[in-house]
Design a protein around this motif. Structure first.
Motif, PDB file in Angstrom:
ATOM      1  N   ALA A 135       0.776  -1.424   0.039  1.00  0.00           N
ATOM      2  CA  ALA A 135       0.055  -0.051  -0.199  1.00  0.00           C
ATOM      3  C   ALA A 135       0.802   1.300  -0.059  1.00  0.00           C
ATOM      4  N   PHE A 136       0.546   2.259  -0.805  1.00  0.00           N
ATOM      5  CA  PHE A 136       1.095   3.307  -0.890  1.00  0.00           C
ATOM      6  C   PHE A 136       0.967   4.365   0.117  1.00  0.00           C
ATOM      7  N   TYR A 137       2.050   5.103   0.737  1.00  0.00           N
ATOM      8  CA  TYR A 137       1.751   6.067   1.742  1.00  0.00           C
ATOM      9  C   TYR A 137       1.203   7.264   1.125  1.00  0.00           C
ATOM     10  N   ASP A 138       0.110   7.874   1.829  1.00  0.00           N
ATOM     11  CA  ASP A 138      -0.793   8.928   1.651  1.00  0.00           C
ATOM     12  C   ASP A 138      -0.339  10.041   2.347  1.00  0.00           C
ATOM     13  N   PRO A 139       0.459  11.024   2.002  1.00  0.00           N
ATOM     14  CA  PRO A 139       0.822  11.952   2.886  1.00  0.00           C
ATOM     15  C   PRO A 139      -0.562  12.986   3.375  1.00  0.00           C
ATOM     16  N   ALA A 140      -1.463  13.219   2.336  1.00  0.00           N
ATOM     17  CA  ALA A 140      -2.636  13.890   2.740  1.00  0.00           C
ATOM     18  C   ALA A 140      -3.533  13.309   3.869  1.00  0.00           C
ATOM     19  N   ASP A 141      -3.767  12.003   3.708  1.00  0.00           N
ATOM     20  CA  ASP A 141      -4.519  11.216   4.477  1.00  0.00           C
ATOM     21  C   ASP A 141      -4.027  11.190   5.855  1.00  0.00           C
ATOM     22  N   ARG A 142      -2.524  11.001   5.964  1.00  0.00           N
ATOM     23  CA  ARG A 142      -1.584  10.931   7.210  1.00  0.00           C
ATOM     24  C   ARG A 142      -1.499  12.177   7.949  1.00  0.00           C
ATOM     25  N   LEU A 143      -1.712  13.457   7.196  1.00  0.00           N
ATOM     26  CA  LEU A 143      -1.392  14.695   7.758  1.00  0.00           C
ATOM     27  C   LEU A 143      -2.617  15.396   8.047  1.00  0.00           C
ATOM     28  N   ARG A 144      -4.002  14.695   7.672  1.00  0.00           N
ATOM     29  CA  ARG A 144      -5.056  15.681   7.697  1.00  0.00           C
ATOM     30  C   ARG A 144      -5.662  15.625   9.200  1.00  0.00           C
ATOM     31  N   GLY A 145      -6.008  16.956   9.506  1.00  0.00           N
ATOM     32  CA  GLY A 145      -6.421  17.159  10.880  1.00  0.00           C
ATOM     33  C   GLY A 145      -5.325  17.298  11.971  1.00  0.00           C
ATOM     34  N   ARG A 146      -3.884  17.182  11.574  1.00  0.00           N
ATOM     35  CA  ARG A 146      -2.870  17.361  12.583  1.00  0.00           C
ATOM     36  C   ARG A 146      -2.481  18.810  12.462  1.00  0.00           C
ATOM     37  N   ILE A 147      -2.049  19.308  13.476  1.00  0.00           N
ATOM     38  CA  ILE A 147      -1.334  20.494  13.449  1.00  0.00           C
ATOM     39  C   ILE A 147       0.206  20.462  14.251  1.00  0.00           C
ATOM     40  N   PHE A 148       0.886  21.377  13.516  1.00  0.00           N
ATOM     41  CA  PHE A 148       2.543  21.402  13.628  1.00  0.00           C
ATOM     42  C   PHE A 148       2.784  22.789  14.056  1.00  0.00           C
ATOM     43  N   PRO A 149       3.874  22.977  14.927  1.00  0.00           N
ATOM     44  CA  PRO A 149       4.247  24.262  15.492  1.00  0.00           C
ATOM     45  C   PRO A 149       4.927  24.965  14.234  1.00  0.00           C
ATOM     46  N   GLY A 150       5.592  24.191  13.266  1.00  0.00           N
ATOM     47  CA  GLY A 150       6.178  24.765  12.181  1.00  0.00           C
ATOM     48  C   GLY A 150       6.730  23.841  11.385  1.00  0.00           C
ATOM     49  N   PRO A 151       7.438  24.398  10.250  1.00  0.00           N
ATOM     50  CA  PRO A 151       8.098  23.276   9.098  1.00  0.00           C
ATOM     51  C   PRO A 151       8.699  22.452   9.451  1.00  0.00           C
TER      52      PRO A 151
END
Length: 385
Positions: free
Chosen positions: A319-335
């Motif tokens: 199965a391919f890694y889906d960055p949009a699915d894995r990052l959706r809804g997450r909040i990060f302090p910075g880049p």
């Protein structure tokens, strides 16, 4: 946890393999001695003794290979003397065979050592070239927060065709993330051509479309210089982006590259698909004019651009890694925190078995009062080396 577990598993497996290889010549000599001592004098285990120095040759040092050959010869002489057959024709022939094989093992050892030295030298040159082509960007450029990563698929492979660059220009901050077809020093040469053309064009061209066309022409000139690159071998997928100073506008030209992602401060996520799909650079010269797409990039938002080493990373089931699915809804302090979390997550997804390099570039518009931490860019292998 994923990164540490992957590193620990690879280290344990590597240690087991090294211990087995180290023990194998000794085991062969011991097995040969047991066979010779437990069987009739006319039964010979010379193939087992001969295998010991041959196994040692490509993996051991010269001194260790000599010791292994000497041990095999000594055991054979002692056993033949114990049997009282050392002066006969057959045992003498066996000893001559073992001496010949041992000499061949020493020759093999020398060839392997020279090859390893040359390979190590080539790797150093390649890594130095890669670091020169992909310099560490500042953590703040044109008032924006910046983080970048280049991660090699293997610890001993520092060279690939992934690229990134970001510059502050009179037209705003401009960036490129791309993937040159191919590997090795030739790929580094093509990467250097693309990045050099981008840095020059980004300062001079008034539009992002103009920058893309300059890259087309630079790649075409490189193809002529190298004797011609056809449309299969000479292309580069790339995303070019522009963030004008004092504006919340984000412009993107996507030339056949994975779609960037815009993460908002509240956890919302946008996949920035191009309005009109375009061919990679090197395949679309003169076919149609480039057209940039525009989005709004408010304060606190972060643009993530990546190569297909991320989006095509597979788990054990394929199965391919889906960055949009894995990052959706997450909040990060910075880049920087975003890229750290992302690289750890993709290692967890793949179990440390990724086979393609990946370049990541994250650019954030600071929220009010936000400051950027100092950081460095690493070129690392999947086992963390």
């Amino acid at each position: 946890m994923g990164k540490r577990d992957g590193q620990r598993g690879a280290a344990v497996e590597g240690a087991r393999t090294r211990r087995f290889v180290r023990a194998l010549p000794v085991l062969m000599i011991a097995a040969g001695a047991v066979v010779d001592l437990m069987t009739a004098p006319n039964v010979s285990a010379i193939p087992l003794f001969a295998a010991a120095p041959l196994i040692a040759a490509p993996f051991f040092s010269l001194a260790s290979t000599v010791r292994t050959a000497g041990a095999a010869l000594l055991v054979v002489v002692v056993i033949r003397a114990a049997h009282g057959t050392i002066g006969r024709v057959a045992p003498l022939t066996e000893l001559l065979t073992l001496v010949t094989v041992s000499a061949l093992a020493l020759v093999i050892n020398g060839v392997v050592r020279r090859g390893n030295e040359q390979l190590a030298s080539a790797r150093v040159i390649a890594e130095t070239a890669m670091r020169a082509v992909l310099p560490t960007p500042d953590d703040r450029i044109g008032g924006l927060l910046v983080a970048a990563r280049y991660e090699a698929a293997q610890a001993d492979e520092f060279v690939g065709g992934d690229l990134f660059a970001i510059v502050d220009t009179p037209f705003g901050v401009r960036l490129v993330v791309g993937d040159v077809r191919g590997k090795g020093l030739e790929a580094v040469g093509a990467v250097a051509v693309v990045i050099g053309a981008f840095r020059e064009a980004a300062e001079q061209e008034s539009s992002l479309e103009g920058v893309a066309q300059r890259l087309e022409r630079a790649l075409a000139r490189e193809g002529v210089r190298r004797g011609g690159l056809d449309s299969v071998e000479g292309f580069v997928t790339a995303v070019l982006a522009e963030i004008p100073a004092g504006s919340d506008v984000l412009r993107i030209v996507n030339r056949g590259h994975p779609e960037p992602i815009l993460l908002h401060a509240d956890g919302r996520l946008q996949v920035l698909a191009p309005g009109v799909p375009a061919l990679p650079i090197g395949m679309g010269l003169g076919v149609w004019p480039d057209r940039s797409d525009e989005w709004t990039m408010p304060a606190g938002a972060t643009l993530l651009v990546f190569t297909d080493g991320l989006s095509e990373a597979r788990d054990a089931r394929g199965a391919f890694y889906d960055p949009a699915d894995r990052l959706r809804g997450r909040i990060f302090p910075g880049p920087e925190e975003l890229l750290s979390a992302l690289t750890d997550d993709v290692r967890l997804h793949t179990g440390g078995r990724s086979t393609d390099d990946m370049a990541l570039l994250a650019v954030g518009r600071p929220a009010r009062g936000q400051k950027g931490p100092r950081k460095t860019v690493k070129i690392v292998g999947r086992d963390g080396g």
